[in-house]
Scaffold this active site. Structure first.
Site, PDB file in Angstrom:
ATOM      1  N   ALA A  25       0.826  -1.182   0.037  1.00 20.31           N
ATOM      2  CA  ALA A  25      -0.081  -0.048  -0.141  1.00 20.31           C
ATOM      3  C   ALA A  25       0.951   1.321   0.076  1.00 20.31           C
ATOM      4  CB  ALA A  25      -1.030  -0.081   1.292  1.00 20.31           C
ATOM      5  N   GLY A  27       0.447   5.272   1.293  1.00 24.06           N
ATOM      6  CA  GLY A  27      -0.150   6.233   1.863  1.00 24.06           C
ATOM      7  C   GLY A  27       0.409   7.634   1.678  1.00 24.06           C
ATOM      8  N   GLY A  28      -0.051   8.481   2.722  1.00 25.97           N
ATOM      9  CA  GLY A  28       0.441   9.911   2.363  1.00 25.97           C
ATOM     10  C   GLY A  28       1.639  10.365   2.846  1.00 25.97           C
ATOM     11  N   MET A  29       2.295   9.559   3.916  1.00 24.63           N
ATOM     12  CA  MET A  29       3.623   9.751   4.282  1.00 24.63           C
ATOM     13  C   MET A  29       4.599   8.551   3.927  1.00 24.63           C
ATOM     14  SD  MET A  29       3.054  11.433   7.972  1.00 24.63           S
ATOM     15  CE  MET A  29       1.892  10.331   8.702  1.00 24.63           C
ATOM     16  N   ALA A  30       4.097   7.341   3.681  1.00 29.64           N
ATOM     17  CA  ALA A  30       5.016   6.242   3.612  1.00 29.64           C
ATOM     18  C   ALA A  30       4.398   5.192   2.763  1.00 29.64           C
ATOM     19  CB  ALA A  30       5.250   5.552   5.061  1.00 29.64           C
ATOM     20  N   THR A  31       5.198   4.222   2.091  1.00 28.47           N
ATOM     21  CA  THR A  31       4.846   3.056   1.383  1.00 28.47           C
ATOM     22  C   THR A  31       5.092   1.681   2.122  1.00 28.47           C
ATOM     23  OG1 THR A  31       5.343   4.351  -0.598  1.00 28.47           O
ATOM     24  CG2 THR A  31       5.024   2.007  -0.840  1.00 28.47           C
ATOM     25  N   VAL A  32       4.235   0.787   2.056  1.00 27.45           N
ATOM     26  CA  VAL A  32       4.391  -0.394   2.857  1.00 27.45           C
ATOM     27  C   VAL A  32       4.789  -1.450   1.851  1.00 27.45           C
ATOM     28  CG1 VAL A  32       3.345  -2.062   4.568  1.00 27.45           C
ATOM     29  CG2 VAL A  32       2.878   0.321   4.879  1.00 27.45           C
ATOM     30  N   LYS A  47       7.842  -0.522   6.335  1.00 28.75           N
ATOM     31  CA  LYS A  47       7.433   0.914   5.931  1.00 28.75           C
ATOM     32  C   LYS A  47       8.487   1.942   5.587  1.00 28.75           C
ATOM     33  CE  LYS A  47       3.464   2.043   7.471  1.00 28.75           C
ATOM     34  NZ  LYS A  47       2.212   2.849   7.855  1.00 28.75           N
ATOM     35  N   ASP A 146      -4.129   9.378  14.856  1.00 29.30           N
ATOM     36  CA  ASP A 146      -4.436   9.276  13.385  1.00 29.30           C
ATOM     37  C   ASP A 146      -5.288   7.820  13.370  1.00 29.30           C
ATOM     38  OD1 ASP A 146      -5.078   9.913  10.712  1.00 29.30           O
ATOM     39  OD2 ASP A 146      -3.273   9.092   9.956  1.00 29.30           O
TER      40      ASP A 146
END
Length: 668
Positions: A25, A27-32, A47, A146
């Site tokens: 996935a 996201g706004g701050m990181a990729t997993v 992450k 969050d």
């Protein structure tokens, strides 16, 4: 579809240990990513923070690596079955990363996308495990900040079956990541909102404050979404959604889904009150309420009609229109979620006592009080009624006198110097209400702090009474906040919250900041302005469409032609240089910069070396004259007698020539 073709991390080895296998996935701050721990031969999740969040010294996240490392250590100490475990942390190519437990399952967002909404027993089962994880973090002094369905993972149920959500294992991820970014950003550019607006608590929008009650609010919104299939607020812009949390109360779920039990409405409403002091104090307290509601609804299942869904997604009931919740016995709960056992001798409201009712025996003893009680118990019915009436009247008179003289009063708490939110919390704890007089400016008191109260602290006030507060508007003049680097909507909200008028100026291209991000303000940050002053905000248009080529070292003719083909305007200036004449020796903007069509590109062009004067060597011995000329960089051609005396030179003495010009001397 999530393409991985351009992802350079796929297949790479991080820290000599973690082999990246696939992207899960972004996201706004990181990729997993999924990865293989080649040392322990197990699958893990990695992450990695996006390059846009990299800790460039000029970036507002310059302290991010240190914050991120501290948060990772804190999260790693959270050992709880419902928290995604953290195994390792480090940096790869300057980007911080976390190595975490790999959970085989889906996010709660994926579940809701498929199911739209959940039935009450599924929603409560997921909420219990989610709150158990957040409660463990709260006990460790950590606030998630969050909480949202994307950060809640639903693994396969131990009993098997993907659809069995009641028995599924729920794990919460991303503890501390928002806090690390927020803390680093605060050091450089002031507080900014690091949360998802659909689930953000009001206090995080108004003053950036977050504590365990902030997570309780977000968890309440997640429960609302599971029960209704939607979040309570939407809007065209994120800032519009965020401020609805401040200005409006979250509606009861049954207003959107008729038939939901009233207890569920009350549960959601308590968790999502706008005033933090009126919510459960932390996730542990909210978990206890959820467990009580789930068991109460389950125990009442024998009186509740079983519901069935019909084709048009409506709900019909055989008897009462109330949705059923599966019964949960305390002994079936895992140890982390079990309620305390009831104390001996206590009975639930629906349980009959063990012993039948017996008539109380007449009191014995010789004290005056015992004799009075025997007389009352042995008196005739008429006399007993009279005695009872006299006693009741006496008690009422005594109690009334005490109440009107002393009992109905309490002491006003000290609220001066507190913030508005803190004052509301204190008043709520004391059972008092607040009203507000007209605010006023104060040079020393910060905005929204309490300047005065009526009645004053320690004075008597009727229980449940009202205290009138005067709030500060802050100094009459205050500095413009630094909003450079923020999205325009958030910057606009920050400025308007301070009473400033916002004007959107002409957007400009910028190589470093993406489109929609604030580039500059006028007046600049920290400039002193009055309330109501106009602030012009300049927003980035992103990188310009034309890339400036590298012109240095090329002839001015070639450079001019290349710029004109790109639709750019060459502007030339000449200066002395040891480089060959008409060679480009400098340019502005630099190569690789983005510009728009028609932009000027300035070139510095070499005029060649500066001319030098030829020294006089006439009448010198020929070898000496040759040595003088060569010492100043002139090649020398000797004619006739090399051992004679110089009789002429060409070019002649004091001639201005280019360095390295050959000089001919005639010797006789």
């Amino acid at each position: 579809m999530d393409t991985q073709v351009a992802d350079t991390l796929l297949g790479s080895l991080i820290d000599g240990r973690y082999r990246i296998r696939g992207r899960v996935a972004r996201g706004g701050m990181a990729t997993v990513y999924t990865a293989t721990d080649e040392r322990l031969e197990r699958t893990v999740a990695v992450k990695i923070i996006h390059p846009t969040q990299a800790p460039d010294p000029r970036s507002p996240l310059a302290g991010f690596v240190e914050r991120f490392t501290d948060e990772a250590k804190t999260i790693a100490r959270l050992t709880h079955p419902n928290v995604v475990a953290v195994y390792d942390q480090g940096t790869h190519r300057g980007l911080p990363y976390l190595v975490m437990e790999y959970v085989r399952g889906r996010t709660l967002r994926d579940v809701l996308a498929e199911r739209r909404r959940l039935n009450p027993d599924e929603a409560l089962a997921i909420t219990e495990q989610m709150l158990a994880a957040i409660g463990a973090a709260h006990r460790a002094g950590l606030v998630h900040r969050d909480v949202k369905p994307e950060n809640v993972l639903v693994a396969e149920a131990p009993t098997g079956g993907a659809a069995n959500l009641v028995d599924s294992v729920v794990k919460v991820a991303d503890f501390g990541l928002a806090r690390a970014v927020e803390a680093s950003a605060d050091e450089e550019q002031g507080t900014q909102l690091m949360a998802t607006v659909a689930y953000v608590a009001p206090e995080l929008v108004t003053d950036g404050h977050a504590d365990p009650r902030t997570d309780v609010y977000s968890a309440g919104i997640v429960l609302f979404e599971m029960l209704t299939g939607r979040v309570p607020y939407d809007g065209d812009r994120p800032v519009d959604v965020a401020w609805q949390h401040v200005d409006r109360d979250v509606p009861a779920p049954s207003t959107l889904v008729p038939g939901l039990p009233k207890a569920l409405d009350e549960l959601v409403v308590r968790a999502t009150r706008r005033e933090p002091g009126t919510r459960p104090p932390d996730a542990g307290a909210f978990l206890a309420e959820v467990q009580v509601v789930r068991e109460d609804l389950g125990n009442n299942n024998t009186h509740t009609a079983v519901l069935r869904r019909v084709a048009d997604d409506t709900v019909s009931a055989v008897a009462q229109p109330t949705m059923a919740v599966a019964s949960v016995r305390p002994a079936e709960r895992p140890s982390w979620a079990r309620l305390p056992e009831p104390k001996p001798g206590r009975h639930s409201p629906n349980t009959a006592p063990d012993q039948p009712h017996r008539r109380r025996a007449a009191p014995t003893g010789n004290s005056p009080w015992d004799r009075l009680r025997r007389q009352v118990s042995e008196a005739a019915p008429g006399r007993l009624a009279l005695v009872a009436a006299v006693v009741v009247v006496g008690l009422l008179l005594a109690g009334g006198g005490w109440w009107f003289g002393v009992g109905r009063y309490t002491v006003a708490p000290e609220l001066v110097s507190l913030t508005k939110a803190e004052a509301e919390t204190q008043a709520s704890r004391a059972g008092l209400s607040l009203t507000y007089a007209d605010p006023r400016y104060d040079a020393k008191a910060p905005r929204d702090s309490v300047l005065a109260q009526e009645p004053a602290s320690a004075e008597r006030i009727v229980k449940g009474g009202t205290i009138t507060l005067t709030l500060s508007l802050g100094p009459d003049r205050f500095p413009v906040p630094d909003v450079v680097g923020k999205e325009y909507e958030l910057a606009e909200a920050d400025l308007r919250h301070l009473g400033l008028e916002v004007v959107k100026g002409p957007a400009r291209y910028d190589d470093n900041l993406p489109a929609g991000v604030v580039l500059d303000t006028n007046p600049k940050a920290d400039a002193e302005v009055n309330v109501g002053a106009k602030v012009t905000v300049v927003v980035s248009r992103g990188r310009a469409p034309i890339t400036v080529p590298n012109l240095v070292g090329k002839s001015v003719t070639d450079a001019r032609k290349e710029l004109q083909q790109l639709g750019l305007v060459p502007v030339e200036t000449y200066r002395d240089s040891d480089r060959p004449k008409d060679e480009v020796i400098g340019q502005s903007p630099a190569d690789g910069s983005g510009v728009e069509k028609g932009a000027e590109v300035k070139m510095e062009v070499s005029k060649g070396p500066a001319p030098v004067a030829v020294p006089r060597v006439v009448d010198m011995p020929c070898p000496q004259g040759k040595q003088v000329l060569e010492s100043q960089g002139f090649p020398v051609v000797v004619q006739f007698n090399p051992n004679g005396v110089v009789r002429f030179q060409n070019p002649p003495e004091n001639s201005q020539v280019a360095p390295g010009t050959p000089i001919t001397i005639g010797c006789f």
